[in-house]
Scaffold this active site. Structure first.
Site, PDB file in Angstrom:
ATOM      1  N   VAL A 179       0.837  -1.205   0.000  1.00  0.00           N
ATOM      2  CA  VAL A 179       0.000   0.000   0.000  1.00  0.00           C
ATOM      3  C   VAL A 179       0.869   1.251   0.000  1.00  0.00           C
ATOM      4  O   VAL A 179       1.955   1.274   0.594  1.00  0.00           O
ATOM      5  CB  VAL A 179      -0.957   0.023   1.216  1.00  0.00           C
ATOM      6  CG1 VAL A 179      -1.997  -1.082   1.092  1.00  0.00           C
ATOM      7  CG2 VAL A 179      -0.198  -0.110   2.537  1.00  0.00           C
ATOM      8  N   LEU A 211       6.657  -1.983  -8.227  1.00  0.00           N
ATOM      9  CA  LEU A 211       6.006  -0.678  -8.256  1.00  0.00           C
ATOM     10  C   LEU A 211       6.119   0.014  -6.913  1.00  0.00           C
ATOM     11  O   LEU A 211       6.402   1.223  -6.842  1.00  0.00           O
ATOM     12  CB  LEU A 211       4.536  -0.830  -8.643  1.00  0.00           C
ATOM     13  CG  LEU A 211       3.697   0.458  -8.613  1.00  0.00           C
ATOM     14  CD1 LEU A 211       4.270   1.516  -9.549  1.00  0.00           C
ATOM     15  CD2 LEU A 211       2.241   0.163  -8.964  1.00  0.00           C
ATOM     16  N   LYS A 212       5.900  -0.731  -5.836  1.00  0.00           N
ATOM     17  CA  LYS A 212       5.974  -0.134  -4.497  1.00  0.00           C
ATOM     18  C   LYS A 212       7.357   0.453  -4.229  1.00  0.00           C
ATOM     19  O   LYS A 212       7.489   1.580  -3.726  1.00  0.00           O
ATOM     20  CB  LYS A 212       5.621  -1.191  -3.448  1.00  0.00           C
ATOM     21  CG  LYS A 212       5.856  -0.779  -2.003  1.00  0.00           C
ATOM     22  CD  LYS A 212       5.051   0.419  -1.578  1.00  0.00           C
ATOM     23  CE  LYS A 212       5.241   0.683  -0.081  1.00  0.00           C
ATOM     24  NZ  LYS A 212       4.640   1.945   0.352  1.00  0.00           N
ATOM     25  N   LEU A 213       8.397  -0.270  -4.576  1.00  0.00           N
ATOM     26  CA  LEU A 213       9.748   0.213  -4.306  1.00  0.00           C
ATOM     27  C   LEU A 213      10.105   1.411  -5.183  1.00  0.00           C
ATOM     28  O   LEU A 213      10.686   2.386  -4.697  1.00  0.00           O
ATOM     29  CB  LEU A 213      10.764  -0.922  -4.504  1.00  0.00           C
ATOM     30  CG  LEU A 213      10.668  -2.049  -3.476  1.00  0.00           C
ATOM     31  CD1 LEU A 213      11.536  -3.228  -3.901  1.00  0.00           C
ATOM     32  CD2 LEU A 213      11.080  -1.555  -2.085  1.00  0.00           C
TER      33      LEU A 213
END
Length: 307
Positions: free
Chosen positions: A127, A179-181
């Site tokens: 998230v 994508l989160k990183l």
């Protein structure tokens, strides 16, 4: 009857997510099962909620047999893998495991393989958003995995814990973490630029007040929030960091390794990570990502703490 849900991990993000899940989630008045490695954190959260809304469990093994859906949001790869190892000691056939932790994509792929080979469904669901957004139910969820797993998890995200979703149905699990990183590198770069700008504004004689006013008008939202945290001194006065330096460096390290493997150099992130090292050296475990401001201040001949 609604599925029984078990929540593992009550850090800064997990606590807010749990509150919204209880208030708005499809639990049908069933108590949410919760576990945190430090039990007192579970008890403190339970005391803030109406009676009967949660059941505090002493360990992971107590919750797995009772649950249909298991959420995890834990600090780092090794902690997630330890929790998964405990989950795997039980029959998990048909259970949905949803991991909201920020870990390396290869770790996600590895735990997904372990869980699905034992009959479980898995969803990678990191998230985006600060703890205040978690409290407000305004996170952005990234849901990657088989479409059946995404659909089963969706009632708990948009409109409950999240304001939006990025749907990666039928994509490899690791894509959500990639994508989160990469997304988190934008946060690091934002904090670095604000820190450098405010130090230059102070040392050049402009003053931080006017730069902050410009940030408010030009970049409302996260830029303004971090600018406030810097100028108010929140970055060095709060007891518990909002985005702890060790977790920030973990994320930065994962992103830098991803870049190296792809043949890309992220010079901005390298600078931010170097300043995060300075935050850890000065403030220790209580250091916060916004402490980059203090590190840049020291580099510019000012004190780490503003007045």
């Amino acid at each position: 009857m609604a599925p029984t849900v078990f929540w593992i991990g009550l850090g800064n993000m997990g606590r807010g997510m749990v509150k919204n899940l209880i208030l708005k989630g499809p639990l049908d008045n069933q108590p949410l099962l919760i576990h945190n490695r430090t039990k007192q954190r579970s008890l403190d959260l339970a005391s803030q909620l109406p009676p009967g809304k949660v059941t505090v469990l002493d360990d992971i093994s107590s919750g797995v047999p009772l649950a249909d859906i298991i959420f995890l949001i834990l600090s780092k790869d090794s902690v997630v893998e330890s929790a998964i190892a405990e989950i795997l000691t039980h029959d998990i056939t048909g259970k949905l495991i949803i991991d909201c932790s920020t870990i390396h994509p290869t770790t996600t792929t590895r735990i997904a393989t372990s869980l699905t080979s034992h009959g479980a469904q898995f969803l990678a669901a990191p998230v985006f958003g600060a703890p205040a957004m978690a409290d407000a139910g305004q996170l952005i969820g990234v849901l990657a995995g088989p479409s059946a797993s995404v659909e089963r998890a969706r009632p708990y995200f948009k409109g409950v814990m999240a304001r939006a979703e990025i749907d990666m149905s039928d994509e490899p699990y690791g894509k959500a973490l990639t994508l989160k990183l990469i997304g988190n590198t934008f946060v690091f770069n934002m904090v670095e630029q604000l820190a450098e700008g405010h130090v230059l504004a102070e040392k050049s004689g402009l003053g931080t007040k006017y730069l902050h006013q410009w940030v408010e008008q030009m970049f409302p939202g996260p830029y303004t929030a971090y600018s406030n945290r810097m100028l108010s001194g929140d970055y060095h006065t709060r007891e518990e960091p909002l985005f702890a330096v060790d977790l920030a460096r973990k994320d930065a390290g994962h992103a830098l390794r991803l870049a190296e493997e792809a043949g890309v150099r992220m010079r901005n992130l390298e600078v931010a990570d170097e300043h995060l090292k300075g935050v850890k050296e000065y403030a220790g475990e209580k250091g916060d990502i916004a402490g980059i401001y203090g590190a840049v201040r020291r580099e510019g001949g000012l004190g780490y703490e503003n007045s």
